[in-house]
Scaffold this motif. Structure first.
Motif, short mmCIF file in Angstrom:
data_model
loop_
_atom_site.label_atom_id
_atom_site.label_comp_id
_atom_site.label_asym_id
_atom_site.label_seq_id
_atom_site.Cartn_x
_atom_site.Cartn_y
_atom_site.Cartn_z
N ALA A 14 30.61 14.07 3.45
CA ALA A 14 31.45 14.72 2.62
C ALA A 14 32.01 13.63 1.67
N ASN A 16 34.58 12.82 -2.46
CA ASN A 16 35.30 13.55 -3.44
C ASN A 16 34.46 13.20 -4.91
N GLY A 35 35.64 22.95 1.88
CA GLY A 35 36.54 21.71 1.16
C GLY A 35 37.41 22.36 0.20
N CYS A 63 36.68 18.22 -3.30
CA CYS A 63 36.76 17.48 -2.29
C CYS A 63 36.70 18.11 -0.95
N HIS A 64 35.24 17.37 -0.55
CA HIS A 64 34.80 17.99 0.71
C HIS A 64 35.03 17.54 2.28
N ASN A 65 35.44 18.60 2.76
CA ASN A 65 35.87 18.37 4.22
C ASN A 65 34.69 18.30 5.28
#
Length: 90
Positions: A14, A16, A35, A63-65
């Motif tokens: 993950a 950003n 995300g 923004c990746h979770n």
């Protein structure tokens, strides 16, 4: 319509992606991951099966979770006459 690129991007972790712009249309389809994507100040949650259509020069970021896998297609000219939208199966 001129296609600039077609990619399948499989993120290993993950991350950003900071706010940026470009001079072409971009279609992003989320094959995997979760995300948020911010488009011109509006934040959307994305999950598997969602997509985003981005107009030229519009500010956007991610923004990746969880690590996503995406298909990105970039067009030089207006491909479909579609308004920019976030699409989800919810």
């Amino acid at each position: 319509m001129v296609i600039k690129y077609i990619l399948i991007r499989n993120y290993e972790f993950a991350k950003n992606i900071p706010p940026h712009r470009h001079d072409f249309y971009e279609f992003v389809y989320y094959l995997e991951g979760h995300g948020t994507s911010t488009y011109n100040g509006t934040t959307f949650t994305f999950d598997k099966g969602d997509f985003l259509f981005i107009n030229p020069n519009d500010l956007h970021s991610e923004c990746h979770n969880t690590p996503p896998k995406v298909i990105c297609v970039a067009f030089q000219d207006e491909p479909f006459g579609l308004p920019t939208r976030h699409y989800s199966d919810e």
